[in-house]
Design a protein around this motif. Structure first.
Motif, mmCIF file in Angstrom:
data_model
loop_
_atom_site.group_PDB
_atom_site.id
_atom_site.type_symbol
_atom_site.label_atom_id
_atom_site.label_comp_id
_atom_site.label_asym_id
_atom_site.label_seq_id
_atom_site.Cartn_x
_atom_site.Cartn_y
_atom_site.Cartn_z
ATOM 1 N N ALA A 11 0.921 -1.259 -0.083
ATOM 2 C CA ALA A 11 0.087 0.166 0.066
ATOM 3 C C ALA A 11 0.612 1.117 -0.141
ATOM 4 C CB ALA A 11 -0.872 -0.044 1.125
ATOM 5 N N CYS A 12 0.427 2.527 -0.487
ATOM 6 C CA CYS A 12 1.099 3.508 -0.579
ATOM 7 C C CYS A 12 0.432 4.991 -0.671
ATOM 8 C CB CYS A 12 1.916 3.441 -1.926
ATOM 9 S SG CYS A 12 3.059 4.912 -2.065
ATOM 10 N N THR A 13 0.979 6.026 0.034
ATOM 11 C CA THR A 13 0.194 7.224 -0.203
ATOM 12 C C THR A 13 1.205 8.259 -0.340
ATOM 13 O OG1 THR A 13 -1.114 8.913 0.977
ATOM 14 C CG2 THR A 13 0.242 7.318 2.460
ATOM 15 N N ASP A 14 0.890 9.197 -1.380
ATOM 16 C CA ASP A 14 2.062 10.115 -1.699
ATOM 17 C C ASP A 14 1.150 11.523 -1.945
ATOM 18 O OD1 ASP A 14 0.977 9.586 -4.403
ATOM 19 O OD2 ASP A 14 2.965 9.045 -5.187
ATOM 20 N N THR A 15 0.322 11.943 -1.248
ATOM 21 C CA THR A 15 -0.251 12.903 -1.527
ATOM 22 C C THR A 15 0.740 14.258 -1.380
ATOM 23 O OG1 THR A 15 -2.161 12.076 -0.048
ATOM 24 C CG2 THR A 15 -2.051 14.485 -0.587
ATOM 25 N N GLU A 16 0.409 15.216 -2.479
ATOM 26 C CA GLU A 16 1.125 16.420 -2.496
ATOM 27 C C GLU A 16 0.846 17.546 -1.600
ATOM 28 O OE1 GLU A 16 1.542 17.660 -6.606
ATOM 29 O OE2 GLU A 16 2.336 15.739 -7.244
ATOM 30 N N GLY A 17 2.191 18.215 -1.277
ATOM 31 C CA GLY A 17 2.175 19.387 -0.450
ATOM 32 C C GLY A 17 2.573 19.330 0.670
ATOM 33 N N ASN A 18 3.441 20.335 1.118
ATOM 34 C CA ASN A 18 4.053 20.371 2.390
ATOM 35 C C ASN A 18 3.169 20.564 3.585
ATOM 36 O OD1 ASN A 18 6.524 20.466 0.985
ATOM 37 N ND2 ASN A 18 7.196 22.653 1.486
ATOM 38 N N GLY A 19 3.471 19.874 4.614
ATOM 39 C CA GLY A 19 2.667 19.917 5.755
ATOM 40 C C GLY A 19 1.280 19.158 5.616
ATOM 41 N N VAL A 20 1.072 18.395 4.465
ATOM 42 C CA VAL A 20 -0.054 17.542 4.362
ATOM 43 C C VAL A 20 0.133 16.320 4.949
ATOM 44 C CG1 VAL A 20 -1.589 16.678 2.658
ATOM 45 C CG2 VAL A 20 -0.625 18.724 2.329
ATOM 46 N N ASP A 21 -0.775 15.809 6.024
ATOM 47 C CA ASP A 21 -0.582 14.835 6.795
ATOM 48 C C ASP A 21 -0.923 13.350 5.764
ATOM 49 O OD1 ASP A 21 0.335 16.036 8.855
ATOM 50 O OD2 ASP A 21 -1.775 15.927 9.914
ATOM 51 N N GLU A 22 -0.646 12.348 6.132
ATOM 52 C CA GLU A 22 -0.895 11.231 5.360
ATOM 53 C C GLU A 22 -1.360 10.245 6.239
ATOM 54 O OE1 GLU A 22 -0.088 11.135 2.139
ATOM 55 O OE2 GLU A 22 1.469 12.456 1.526
ATOM 56 N N THR A 23 -2.186 9.318 5.540
ATOM 57 C CA THR A 23 -2.988 8.419 6.234
ATOM 58 C C THR A 23 -3.093 7.095 5.242
ATOM 59 O OG1 THR A 23 -4.493 9.387 7.715
ATOM 60 C CG2 THR A 23 -5.115 7.206 7.303
ATOM 61 N N LEU A 24 -2.642 6.163 5.850
ATOM 62 C CA LEU A 24 -2.540 4.754 5.008
ATOM 63 C C LEU A 24 -3.141 3.685 5.668
ATOM 64 C CD1 LEU A 24 -1.477 3.469 2.347
ATOM 65 C CD2 LEU A 24 0.842 3.162 3.498
ATOM 66 N N ASP A 25 -4.061 2.775 5.166
ATOM 67 C CA ASP A 25 -4.871 1.841 5.495
ATOM 68 C C ASP A 25 -4.497 0.614 4.689
ATOM 69 O OD1 ASP A 25 -6.372 3.248 7.158
ATOM 70 O OD2 ASP A 25 -7.568 4.142 5.716
ATOM 71 N N TYR A 26 -4.538 -0.581 5.557
ATOM 72 C CA TYR A 26 -4.101 -1.694 5.005
ATOM 73 C C TYR A 26 -4.703 -2.985 5.649
ATOM 74 C CZ TYR A 26 -1.498 -5.845 3.597
ATOM 75 O OH TYR A 26 -0.949 -7.129 2.980
ATOM 76 N N GLU A 27 -5.458 -3.979 5.107
ATOM 77 C CA GLU A 27 -5.986 -5.231 5.681
ATOM 78 C C GLU A 27 -4.800 -5.936 5.565
ATOM 79 O OE1 GLU A 27 -9.668 -8.415 5.579
ATOM 80 O OE2 GLU A 27 -9.733 -6.397 4.494
ATOM 81 N N VAL A 28 -4.206 -6.809 6.581
ATOM 82 C CA VAL A 28 -3.276 -7.444 6.634
ATOM 83 C C VAL A 28 -3.612 -8.882 6.094
ATOM 84 C CG1 VAL A 28 -1.645 -8.818 8.123
ATOM 85 C CG2 VAL A 28 -2.255 -6.729 8.659
ATOM 86 N N SER A 29 -2.959 -9.483 5.073
ATOM 87 C CA SER A 29 -3.478 -10.646 4.283
ATOM 88 C C SER A 29 -1.966 -11.384 3.891
ATOM 89 C CB SER A 29 -4.157 -10.248 3.205
ATOM 90 O OG SER A 29 -4.295 -11.646 2.456
ATOM 91 N N GLY A 30 -1.805 -12.807 4.320
ATOM 92 C CA GLY A 30 -0.493 -13.324 3.922
ATOM 93 C C GLY A 30 0.777 -12.869 4.564
ATOM 94 N N VAL A 31 0.875 -12.069 5.647
ATOM 95 C CA VAL A 31 2.319 -11.557 6.140
ATOM 96 C C VAL A 31 1.973 -11.601 7.839
ATOM 97 C CG1 VAL A 31 2.792 -10.047 3.931
ATOM 98 C CG2 VAL A 31 1.390 -9.124 5.918
ATOM 99 N N THR A 32 3.324 -11.804 8.362
ATOM 100 C CA THR A 32 3.126 -11.491 9.725
ATOM 101 C C THR A 32 3.933 -10.357 9.926
ATOM 102 O OG1 THR A 32 5.112 -13.097 9.718
ATOM 103 C CG2 THR A 32 3.089 -14.120 9.968
ATOM 104 N N GLU A 33 4.496 -9.779 9.073
ATOM 105 C CA GLU A 33 5.214 -8.223 9.522
ATOM 106 C C GLU A 33 5.112 -7.490 8.238
ATOM 107 O OE1 GLU A 33 9.187 -9.011 11.928
ATOM 108 O OE2 GLU A 33 9.093 -10.340 10.271
ATOM 109 N N ILE A 34 5.036 -6.267 8.521
ATOM 110 C CA ILE A 34 5.066 -5.091 7.445
ATOM 111 C C ILE A 34 6.215 -4.266 7.372
ATOM 112 C CG2 ILE A 34 2.456 -5.267 6.925
ATOM 113 C CD1 ILE A 34 2.199 -2.647 8.291
ATOM 114 N N TRP A 35 6.681 -3.858 6.546
ATOM 115 C CA TRP A 35 7.763 -2.778 6.454
ATOM 116 C C TRP A 35 7.229 -1.411 5.963
ATOM 117 C CZ3 TRP A 35 8.575 -7.772 6.443
ATOM 118 C CH2 TRP A 35 9.888 -8.128 7.149
ATOM 119 N N VAL A 36 7.479 -0.451 6.945
ATOM 120 C CA VAL A 36 6.993 0.972 6.710
ATOM 121 C C VAL A 36 7.916 1.924 6.084
ATOM 122 C CG1 VAL A 36 5.503 2.864 7.516
ATOM 123 C CG2 VAL A 36 4.981 0.573 8.381
ATOM 124 N N LYS A 37 7.757 2.318 4.816
ATOM 125 C CA LYS A 37 8.960 3.403 4.507
ATOM 126 C C LYS A 37 8.453 4.552 4.340
ATOM 127 C CE LYS A 37 11.883 4.311 0.479
ATOM 128 N NZ LYS A 37 12.091 3.841 -0.798
#
Length: 283
Positions: free
Chosen positions: A108-134
């Motif tokens: 999953a990914c979010t790249d909303t443009e604009g300085n100071g614009v907060d980001e929210t990212l949702d994901y339903e876990v499927s087939g993994v036991t860990e996620i990496w957040v970049k």
């Protein structure tokens, strides 16, 4: 109380995570540097095997604060969880965020443009036991820091409306902190009022989201009141709302003051028939 990774600790644990994941013509990963920036977007973002291995380990619900241009975190999760990442972005930055699995595949990914614009990212876990957040930004580092919390939001519990609940004295007690109720009002059936009592403490924030559908001839409203039926206020704003066909829903927010231990959500019809849904979260 949330655990917090403060900037100097994050810098120690994530030095190997700074910089871009770009490669040169030979396919060699670019040199590590906590001051490097990245022009990646959700269309081409990647996560190298080296960054996957070097990612700082953390847990759901931990507040992560970092001042560099790029950070990578590794978080254990459970199948079926609805995970939400909330990224608070400083005014001079445009951070982006992505989830990956252990193989470096984008989840999953979010790249909303604009300085100071907060980001929210949702994901339903499927087939993994860990996620990496970049988390990354094309802007140079500064003293301003992003704040990231990856968590599993609470789920509202359904409460069945129970009559009689027509006055504050007979109000239906709602003991859970996050609930919703679907109810009805019918003035002709002596049910023009419904009261729901919630136990609160000083400093709690009460968020109420409500919607209503009526017969087209009724005045339907919601209010937050005290035990004496006085409408409460947030600052100078009274916490009441009249539903209309053009505006059938609302959100009310109340910060509980000192010496307050209970509040009442009041639904009313004058006159007529209506159905409604009210969600209340005390946090």
């Amino acid at each position: 109380m949330r655990n917090i990774i403060i900037p100097f600790l994050a810098a120690m644990t994530l030095t190997a995570c700074g910089g871009s994941d770009s490669t040169d013509d030979t396919g060699v990963v670019a040199p590590e540097s906590p001051t490097a920036t990245s022009l990646e977007t959700c269309s081409n973002v990647s996560l190298s095997a080296r960054r996957i291995a070097a990612a700082a380990r953390t847990t759901l619900g931990t507040e992560l604060i970092f001042t560099q241009a790029l950070a990578v975190y590794r978080i254990p999760v459970t199948e079926g969880q609805e995970v939400t990442a909330d990224l608070t972005v400083p005014d001079d930055k445009d951070y982006n965020m992505a989830f990956f699995n252990s193989s470096g595949s984008l989840l999953a990914c979010t790249d909303t443009e604009g300085n100071g614009v907060d980001e929210t990212l949702d994901y339903e876990v499927s087939g993994v036991t860990e996620i990496w957040v970049k988390v990354w930004t094309p802007a140079l580092p500064s003293d301003s820091a992003f704040s990231l919390i990856v968590s599993v939001p609470p789920v509202a519990i359904e409460v069945a409306e129970a009559e009689p609940n027509d006055t504050p004295a007979t109000a239906q007690l709602v003991s859970e902190s996050f609930t919703f109720v679907n109810g009805t009002l019918d003035t002709d059936a002596s049910d023009s009022d419904d009261y729901f009592k919630h136990t609160v403490s000083e400093g709690d924030v009460v968020e109420i989201t409500a919607s209503s559908t009526d017969d087209g001839a009724s005045l339907i409203y919601i209010a937050l009141v005290d035990a004496d039926d006085n409408v409460l206020s947030e600052g100078d704003t009274e916490l009441s709302y009249y539903f209309t066909e053009e505006a059938p829903s609302t959100t009310l927010t109340y910060t509980v003051p000192a010496a307050t231990t209970e509040i009442f959500v009041w639904m009313a019809a004058i006159p007529g028939v209506a159905s409604y849904s009210v969600q209340v979260q005390v946090k």
